[in-house]
Write a protein that holds these residues in place. Structure first.
Motif, PDB file in Angstrom:
ATOM      1  N   THR A   1       0.825  -1.218   0.000  1.00 26.40           N
ATOM      2  CA  THR A   1       0.000   0.000   0.000  1.00 26.40           C
ATOM      3  C   THR A   1       0.858   1.267   0.000  1.00 26.40           C
ATOM      4  O   THR A   1       0.406   2.319  -0.453  1.00 26.40           O
ATOM      5  CB  THR A   1      -0.940   0.025   1.226  1.00 26.40           C
ATOM      6  OG1 THR A   1      -0.168  -0.301   2.388  1.00 26.40           O
ATOM      7  CG2 THR A   1      -2.067  -0.990   1.053  1.00 26.40           C
ATOM      8  N   ASN A   2       2.076   1.140   0.497  1.00 29.77           N
ATOM      9  CA  ASN A   2       2.971   2.289   0.530  1.00 29.77           C
ATOM     10  C   ASN A   2       3.251   2.774  -0.890  1.00 29.77           C
ATOM     11  O   ASN A   2       3.765   2.024  -1.715  1.00 29.77           O
ATOM     12  CB  ASN A   2       4.269   1.848   1.240  1.00 29.77           C
ATOM     13  CG  ASN A   2       5.275   2.984   1.355  1.00 29.77           C
ATOM     14  OD1 ASN A   2       5.440   3.764   0.421  1.00 29.77           O
ATOM     15  ND2 ASN A   2       5.920   3.057   2.498  1.00 29.77           N
ATOM     16  N   PRO A   3       2.930   4.031  -1.245  1.00 33.88           N
ATOM     17  CA  PRO A   3       3.090   4.547  -2.617  1.00 33.88           C
ATOM     18  C   PRO A   3       4.527   4.437  -3.127  1.00 33.88           C
ATOM     19  O   PRO A   3       4.757   4.133  -4.303  1.00 33.88           O
ATOM     20  CB  PRO A   3       2.677   6.009  -2.504  1.00 33.88           C
ATOM     21  CG  PRO A   3       1.900   6.125  -1.244  1.00 33.88           C
ATOM     22  CD  PRO A   3       2.359   5.059  -0.328  1.00 33.88           C
ATOM     23  N   LYS A   4       5.470   4.654  -2.223  1.00 35.93           N
ATOM     24  CA  LYS A   4       6.893   4.573  -2.628  1.00 35.93           C
ATOM     25  C   LYS A   4       7.241   3.149  -3.057  1.00 35.93           C
ATOM     26  O   LYS A   4       7.889   2.941  -4.097  1.00 35.93           O
ATOM     27  CB  LYS A   4       7.765   5.008  -1.430  1.00 35.93           C
ATOM     28  CG  LYS A   4       9.236   5.010  -1.712  1.00 35.93           C
ATOM     29  CD  LYS A   4       9.686   6.303  -2.419  1.00 35.93           C
ATOM     30  CE  LYS A   4      11.187   6.235  -2.704  1.00 35.93           C
ATOM     31  NZ  LYS A   4      11.503   6.797  -4.006  1.00 35.93           N
ATOM     32  N   ASP A   5       6.750   2.159  -2.242  1.00 35.73           N
ATOM     33  CA  ASP A   5       6.989   0.747  -2.564  1.00 35.73           C
ATOM     34  C   ASP A   5       6.331   0.370  -3.882  1.00 35.73           C
ATOM     35  O   ASP A   5       6.919  -0.317  -4.715  1.00 35.73           O
ATOM     36  CB  ASP A   5       6.437  -0.158  -1.451  1.00 35.73           C
ATOM     37  CG  ASP A   5       7.317  -0.092  -0.201  1.00 35.73           C
ATOM     38  OD1 ASP A   5       8.450   0.462  -0.317  1.00 35.73           O
ATOM     39  OD2 ASP A   5       6.881  -0.572   0.862  1.00 35.73           O
ATOM     40  N   LEU A   6       5.110   0.858  -4.047  1.00 33.84           N
ATOM     41  CA  LEU A   6       4.367   0.554  -5.281  1.00 33.84           C
ATOM     42  C   LEU A   6       5.122   1.074  -6.497  1.00 33.84           C
ATOM     43  O   LEU A   6       5.265   0.391  -7.516  1.00 33.84           O
ATOM     44  CB  LEU A   6       2.972   1.191  -5.230  1.00 33.84           C
ATOM     45  CG  LEU A   6       1.913   0.436  -4.422  1.00 33.84           C
ATOM     46  CD1 LEU A   6       0.627   1.264  -4.333  1.00 33.84           C
ATOM     47  CD2 LEU A   6       1.613  -0.925  -5.070  1.00 33.84           C
ATOM     48  N   GLN A   7       5.640   2.298  -6.366  1.00 33.89           N
ATOM     49  CA  GLN A   7       6.365   2.922  -7.474  1.00 33.89           C
ATOM     50  C   GLN A   7       7.644   2.136  -7.798  1.00 33.89           C
ATOM     51  O   GLN A   7       7.971   1.901  -8.960  1.00 33.89           O
ATOM     52  CB  GLN A   7       6.720   4.353  -7.089  1.00 33.89           C
ATOM     53  CG  GLN A   7       6.900   5.243  -8.306  1.00 33.89           C
ATOM     54  CD  GLN A   7       7.324   6.655  -7.909  1.00 33.89           C
ATOM     55  OE1 GLN A   7       7.896   6.870  -6.825  1.00 33.89           O
ATOM     56  NE2 GLN A   7       7.031   7.602  -8.761  1.00 33.89           N
ATOM     57  N   ASN A   8       8.310   1.705  -6.717  1.00 27.82           N
ATOM     58  CA  ASN A   8       9.539   0.912  -6.911  1.00 27.82           C
ATOM     59  C   ASN A   8       9.245  -0.369  -7.689  1.00 27.82           C
ATOM     60  O   ASN A   8       9.994  -0.743  -8.591  1.00 27.82           O
ATOM     61  CB  ASN A   8      10.164   0.556  -5.556  1.00 27.82           C
ATOM     62  CG  ASN A   8      10.953   1.733  -4.997  1.00 27.82           C
ATOM     63  OD1 ASN A   8      11.278   2.687  -5.739  1.00 27.82           O
ATOM     64  ND2 ASN A   8      11.226   1.707  -3.699  1.00 27.82           N
ATOM     65  N   ILE A   9       8.153  -1.030  -7.267  1.00 28.97           N
ATOM     66  CA  ILE A   9       7.787  -2.285  -7.958  1.00 28.97           C
ATOM     67  C   ILE A   9       7.476  -2.010  -9.429  1.00 28.97           C
ATOM     68  O   ILE A   9       7.936  -2.735 -10.330  1.00 28.97           O
ATOM     69  CB  ILE A   9       6.585  -2.973  -7.261  1.00 28.97           C
ATOM     70  CG1 ILE A   9       7.007  -3.460  -5.859  1.00 28.97           C
ATOM     71  CG2 ILE A   9       6.108  -4.173  -8.076  1.00 28.97           C
ATOM     72  CD1 ILE A   9       5.852  -3.984  -5.023  1.00 28.97           C
ATOM     73  N   GLN A  10       6.729  -0.931  -9.659  1.00 26.80           N
ATOM     74  CA  GLN A  10       6.373  -0.598 -11.043  1.00 26.80           C
ATOM     75  C   GLN A  10       7.625  -0.311 -11.888  1.00 26.80           C
ATOM     76  O   GLN A  10       7.734  -0.767 -13.030  1.00 26.80           O
ATOM     77  CB  GLN A  10       5.427   0.607 -11.068  1.00 26.80           C
ATOM     78  CG  GLN A  10       3.978   0.180 -10.934  1.00 26.80           C
ATOM     79  CD  GLN A  10       3.062   1.323 -10.515  1.00 26.80           C
ATOM     80  OE1 GLN A  10       3.538   2.379 -10.056  1.00 26.80           O
ATOM     81  NE2 GLN A  10       1.759   1.124 -10.654  1.00 26.80           N
ATOM     82  N   HIS A  11       8.553   0.415 -11.292  1.00 27.20           N
ATOM     83  CA  HIS A  11       9.803   0.715 -12.004  1.00 27.20           C
ATOM     84  C   HIS A  11      10.573  -0.563 -12.313  1.00 27.20           C
ATOM     85  O   HIS A  11      11.131  -0.737 -13.393  1.00 27.20           O
ATOM     86  CB  HIS A  11      10.690   1.656 -11.165  1.00 27.20           C
ATOM     87  CG  HIS A  11      10.263   3.090 -11.280  1.00 27.20           C
ATOM     88  ND1 HIS A  11      10.606   4.062 -10.352  1.00 27.20           N
ATOM     89  CD2 HIS A  11       9.482   3.725 -12.187  1.00 27.20           C
ATOM     90  CE1 HIS A  11      10.065   5.219 -10.699  1.00 27.20           C
ATOM     91  NE2 HIS A  11       9.357   5.036 -11.827  1.00 27.20           N
ATOM     92  N   GLU A  12      10.584  -1.448 -11.316  1.00 24.07           N
ATOM     93  CA  GLU A  12      11.318  -2.691 -11.520  1.00 24.07           C
ATOM     94  C   GLU A  12      10.677  -3.503 -12.647  1.00 24.07           C
ATOM     95  O   GLU A  12      11.385  -4.083 -13.484  1.00 24.07           O
ATOM     96  CB  GLU A  12      11.371  -3.523 -10.238  1.00 24.07           C
ATOM     97  CG  GLU A  12      12.409  -4.624 -10.372  1.00 24.07           C
ATOM     98  CD  GLU A  12      12.593  -5.457  -9.114  1.00 24.07           C
ATOM     99  OE1 GLU A  12      13.648  -5.317  -8.473  1.00 24.07           O
ATOM    100  OE2 GLU A  12      11.673  -6.247  -8.802  1.00 24.07           O
ATOM    101  N   ILE A  13       9.344  -3.552 -12.700  1.00 23.65           N
ATOM    102  CA  ILE A  13       8.647  -4.295 -13.764  1.00 23.65           C
ATOM    103  C   ILE A  13       9.035  -3.747 -15.132  1.00 23.65           C
ATOM    104  O   ILE A  13       9.336  -4.508 -16.058  1.00 23.65           O
ATOM    105  CB  ILE A  13       7.112  -4.260 -13.556  1.00 23.65           C
ATOM    106  CG1 ILE A  13       6.747  -5.197 -12.381  1.00 23.65           C
ATOM    107  CG2 ILE A  13       6.385  -4.723 -14.829  1.00 23.65           C
ATOM    108  CD1 ILE A  13       5.267  -5.195 -12.030  1.00 23.65           C
ATOM    109  N   VAL A  14       9.087  -2.435 -15.263  1.00 20.28           N
ATOM    110  CA  VAL A  14       9.474  -1.810 -16.542  1.00 20.28           C
ATOM    111  C   VAL A  14      10.900  -2.234 -16.920  1.00 20.28           C
ATOM    112  O   VAL A  14      11.179  -2.628 -18.063  1.00 20.28           O
ATOM    113  CB  VAL A  14       9.348  -0.262 -16.457  1.00 20.28           C
ATOM    114  CG1 VAL A  14       9.953   0.381 -17.703  1.00 20.28           C
ATOM    115  CG2 VAL A  14       7.883   0.146 -16.314  1.00 20.28           C
ATOM    116  N   ALA A  15      11.801  -2.171 -15.927  1.00 18.42           N
ATOM    117  CA  ALA A  15      13.204  -2.542 -16.178  1.00 18.42           C
ATOM    118  C   ALA A  15      13.312  -4.012 -16.565  1.00 18.42           C
ATOM    119  O   ALA A  15      14.050  -4.386 -17.484  1.00 18.42           O
ATOM    120  CB  ALA A  15      14.050  -2.259 -14.949  1.00 18.42           C
ATOM    121  N   LEU A  16      12.525  -4.865 -15.856  1.00 21.64           N
ATOM    122  CA  LEU A  16      12.569  -6.299 -16.147  1.00 21.64           C
ATOM    123  C   LEU A  16      12.008  -6.603 -17.535  1.00 21.64           C
ATOM    124  O   LEU A  16      12.532  -7.456 -18.259  1.00 21.64           O
ATOM    125  CB  LEU A  16      11.798  -7.089 -15.070  1.00 21.64           C
ATOM    126  CG  LEU A  16      12.468  -7.133 -13.691  1.00 21.64           C
ATOM    127  CD1 LEU A  16      11.545  -7.797 -12.667  1.00 21.64           C
ATOM    128  CD2 LEU A  16      13.808  -7.885 -13.743  1.00 21.64           C
TER     129      LEU A  16
END
Ligand SMILES: [Zn+2]
Length: 201
Positions: free
Chosen positions: A46-61
């Motif tokens: 739920t933490n927006p920062k964590d969510l953003q990190n995950i989203q960034h990682e998905i793009v990179a992956l």
């Protein structure tokens, strides 16, 4: 030819190993991406920062997967090329082996035929030799050795069949006058000369 086949085999083996490695790498990155996606979809982060990190990682992956898949495709194309090279080399080797087998089989047949005719000639020689006197046999052996394996020749149509030369008239008259039990020698090649019904005397 054999070296070419070994070279092609090595190349196919190397590229197959490369392909397996690339497959494994893609699968591992994809698994990580799927884990991220599951966490994102679960609603537990739920933490927006964590969510953003995950989203960034998905793009990179995703980018990493695309690049790995390009590499994988390249390896696959190279592998296909190497496989067809190997097939050509294997075919060439097989047809060469077949040709060698053919030649060997032919050689075996020819050898067997020669053995058989040598055997037949030896069998024929036995009874003939028995009828020839020992001194004549010795002379024959000596002349044969010094005259290319042909110690005696027939006189046919005034010609010695050993040297193929025609005997001159004076020599022919002498031959005709020689008693039939006396051994003659060709005046040209010195081989034992055997009179026949067709000698032309
Ligand atoms: Zn002669």
């Amino acid at each position: 030819m054999h070296a070419r086949s070994v070279q092609a085999q090595t190349k196919v083996a190397d590229l197959t190993a490369d392909q397996t490695k690339a497959d494994r790498e893609v699968a591992s990155v994809r698994a990580r991406r799927d884990r991220d996606q599951t966490r994102l979809d679960s609603g537990q982060v739920t933490n927006p920062k964590d969510l953003q990190n995950i989203q960034h990682e998905i793009v990179a992956l995703d980018r990493r997967i695309a690049s790995l898949e390009d590499d994988e495709l390249e390896v696959m194309e190279e592998l296909e090329g190497a496989q067809s090279e190997l097939a050509v080399a294997t075919d060439a080797l097989a047809s060469l082996d077949a040709r060698i087998a053919d030649e060997l089989a032919g050689l075996e047949v020819a050898t067997a035929e020669l053995d058989a005719s040598a055997e037949a000639l030896r069998a024929e020689r036995g009874p003939t030799v028995e009828r020839v006197s020992e001194p004549l046999l010795q002379l024959y052996a000596k002349v044969r050795e010094s005259h290319g394996g042909v110690g005696a020749a027939a006189l046919r149509h005034k010609r010695c069949e050993g040297c193929r030369l025609e005997i001159n008239g004076a020599d022919l008259r002498e031959i005709a006058a020689t008693p039939s039990d006396q051994v003659l020698r060709c005046p040209e090649c010195n081989r034992i000369l055997v009179r026949t019904g067709e000698s032309g005397l």
